[in-house]
Design a protein around this motif. Structure first.
Motif, mmCIF file in Angstrom:
data_model
loop_
_atom_site.group_PDB
_atom_site.id
_atom_site.type_symbol
_atom_site.label_atom_id
_atom_site.label_comp_id
_atom_site.label_asym_id
_atom_site.label_seq_id
_atom_site.Cartn_x
_atom_site.Cartn_y
_atom_site.Cartn_z
ATOM 1 N N PRO A 1 6.310 23.108 4.481
ATOM 2 C CA PRO A 1 7.203 24.128 5.052
ATOM 3 C C PRO A 1 8.637 23.874 4.592
ATOM 4 C CG PRO A 1 5.805 23.142 6.752
ATOM 5 C CD PRO A 1 5.634 22.317 5.521
ATOM 6 N N LEU A 2 9.301 24.906 4.187
ATOM 7 C CA LEU A 2 10.699 24.779 3.774
ATOM 8 C C LEU A 2 11.564 25.637 4.685
ATOM 9 C CD1 LEU A 2 10.393 24.846 -0.121
ATOM 10 C CD2 LEU A 2 10.777 22.879 1.364
ATOM 11 N N PRO A 3 12.438 25.003 5.430
ATOM 12 C CA PRO A 3 12.614 23.550 5.472
ATOM 13 C C PRO A 3 11.571 22.884 6.373
ATOM 14 C CG PRO A 3 14.141 24.586 6.976
ATOM 15 C CD PRO A 3 13.417 25.704 6.274
ATOM 16 N N PRO A 4 11.278 21.598 6.116
ATOM 17 C CA PRO A 4 10.367 20.879 7.013
ATOM 18 C C PRO A 4 11.002 20.731 8.391
ATOM 19 C CG PRO A 4 11.398 19.375 5.447
ATOM 20 C CD PRO A 4 11.772 20.754 5.026
ATOM 21 N N ARG A 5 10.170 20.776 9.419
ATOM 22 C CA ARG A 5 10.686 20.683 10.787
ATOM 23 C C ARG A 5 10.695 19.261 11.317
ATOM 24 N NH1 ARG A 5 13.936 24.644 10.933
ATOM 25 N NH2 ARG A 5 12.970 26.670 10.595
ATOM 26 N N ARG A 6 9.733 18.467 10.889
ATOM 27 C CA ARG A 6 9.680 17.069 11.340
ATOM 28 C C ARG A 6 9.528 16.160 10.138
ATOM 29 N NH1 ARG A 6 9.042 15.139 16.106
ATOM 30 N NH2 ARG A 6 7.628 13.500 15.414
ATOM 31 N N VAL A 7 10.385 15.163 10.055
ATOM 32 C CA VAL A 7 10.389 14.218 8.939
ATOM 33 C C VAL A 7 10.300 12.811 9.504
ATOM 34 C CG1 VAL A 7 11.686 13.343 6.960
ATOM 35 C CG2 VAL A 7 11.780 15.784 7.542
ATOM 36 N N LEU A 8 9.404 12.016 8.954
ATOM 37 C CA LEU A 8 9.239 10.625 9.389
ATOM 38 C C LEU A 8 9.744 9.693 8.305
ATOM 39 C CD1 LEU A 8 8.060 8.529 11.395
ATOM 40 C CD2 LEU A 8 5.922 8.663 10.089
ATOM 41 N N ALA A 9 10.547 8.709 8.711
ATOM 42 C CA ALA A 9 11.064 7.704 7.784
ATOM 43 C C ALA A 9 10.697 6.319 8.295
ATOM 44 C CB ALA A 9 12.579 7.830 7.644
ATOM 45 N N PRO A 10 9.648 5.686 7.738
ATOM 46 C CA PRO A 10 9.331 4.304 8.112
ATOM 47 C C PRO A 10 10.472 3.380 7.687
ATOM 48 C CG PRO A 10 7.481 5.346 6.988
ATOM 49 C CD PRO A 10 8.670 6.237 6.793
ATOM 50 N N LEU B 1 10.977 5.126 12.126
ATOM 51 C CA LEU B 1 9.936 4.333 12.784
ATOM 52 C C LEU B 1 9.962 2.904 12.260
ATOM 53 C CD1 LEU B 1 7.265 4.063 14.481
ATOM 54 C CD2 LEU B 1 6.055 4.686 12.362
ATOM 55 N N PHE B 2 10.013 1.956 13.180
ATOM 56 C CA PHE B 2 9.891 0.544 12.818
ATOM 57 C C PHE B 2 8.689 -0.028 13.530
ATOM 58 C CE2 PHE B 2 10.969 -3.969 13.905
ATOM 59 C CZ PHE B 2 10.793 -4.485 12.622
ATOM 60 N N VAL B 3 7.823 -0.729 12.781
ATOM 61 C CA VAL B 3 6.655 -1.365 13.370
ATOM 62 C C VAL B 3 6.915 -2.859 13.463
ATOM 63 C CG1 VAL B 3 4.187 -1.785 13.199
ATOM 64 C CG2 VAL B 3 5.116 0.415 12.467
ATOM 65 N N GLU C 1 15.588 10.870 15.947
ATOM 66 C CA GLU C 1 14.822 10.105 16.917
ATOM 67 C C GLU C 1 14.478 8.753 16.317
ATOM 68 O OE1 GLU C 1 11.375 12.222 18.171
ATOM 69 O OE2 GLU C 1 12.464 14.079 18.585
ATOM 70 N N THR C 2 14.377 7.741 17.171
ATOM 71 C CA THR C 2 13.943 6.428 16.717
ATOM 72 C C THR C 2 12.766 5.983 17.565
ATOM 73 O OG1 THR C 2 15.451 5.207 18.182
ATOM 74 C CG2 THR C 2 16.287 5.799 15.987
ATOM 75 N N ARG C 3 11.859 5.262 16.933
ATOM 76 C CA ARG C 3 10.683 4.797 17.661
ATOM 77 C C ARG C 3 10.264 3.432 17.115
ATOM 78 N NH1 ARG C 3 7.271 8.143 20.339
ATOM 79 N NH2 ARG C 3 7.864 9.887 19.011
#
Length: 198
Positions: free
Chosen positions: A9-18, A50-52, A93-95
């Motif tokens: 989808p452009l633009p993307p609605r949710r982006v995840l950055a590990p 996201l940090f594991v 957001e951070t998780r």
């Protein structure tokens, strides 16, 4: 390198950055922000970092309880994310998840589907080969969503993206003053949206 899967989808609605707090992940987050701005993503789009944190890291931290390590990881992730997403006007957001990085990343994608994952990857040398089977390699093979790989040229003396558990625990330990309280962070920027942490 953009790998498009199941349409993007452009633009993307949710982006995840590990995130692993390495220079590579910092460059990846910044590149992800630039990409979103270039495709004119609006403020309704959200970026989640996201940090594991592995169980071993929690146990190896010297003079810190697992709960203190958890708190420190959340605070450091908030600081890191704020620093490297300063150009983004949308939601952040951070998780922090606890466990095996590969398993927790897949669980995150299953529980909170995203349109795009932004991940850093080293060049096509020894370090790149070491990434096969790593978190970056897993994303390349298994992610159902689109993936933006941000390569970083391999440099002598630069460690691999995936730090060892012992190194991560030691790094977290050194970030805490003798009082075991988190280092103070700059106050929030009133021009930026509030960061959400979980």
């Amino acid at each position: 390198v953009l790998i498009v899967r199941n349409g993007l989808p452009l633009p993307p609605r949710r982006v995840l950055a590990p995130i692993d707090f390495s220079p590579t992940s910092a460059l990846a987050v910044e590149a992800g922000v630039r990409f979103l701005l270039q495709i004119h993503a609006d403020s309704t789009a959200s970026i989640e970092s996201l940090f594991v944190l592995s169980e071993l890291s929690r146990q190896l931290a010297v003079n810190l309880s697992p709960q203190q390590v958890d708190r420190l990881a959340k605070e450091e992730l908030l600081r890191f994310t704020f620093e490297h997403t300063s150009a983004w006007p949308g939601t952040i957001e951070t998780r922090v998840r606890i466990g095996d990085a590969r398993h927790q990343l897949q669980k995150e994608l299953d529980e909170h589907p995203v349109d795009l994952v932004v991940v850093g990857s080293h060049g096509h040398g020894r370090i790149h080969r070491a990434l096969i089977g790593s978190v970056a390699g897993q994303i390349a093979r298994q992610a159902a969503c689109s993936v933006l790989f941000v390569p970083q040229p391999e440099k002598e003396g630069v460690s691999d993206m995936a730090d060892t558990d012992a190194t991560r625990a030691e790094d977290l330990h050194h970030r805490v003053p003798a009082s075991h309280e988190a280092s103070p962070r700059p106050g929030p920027d009133p021009l930026r949206p509030a960061l959400k942490t979980q």
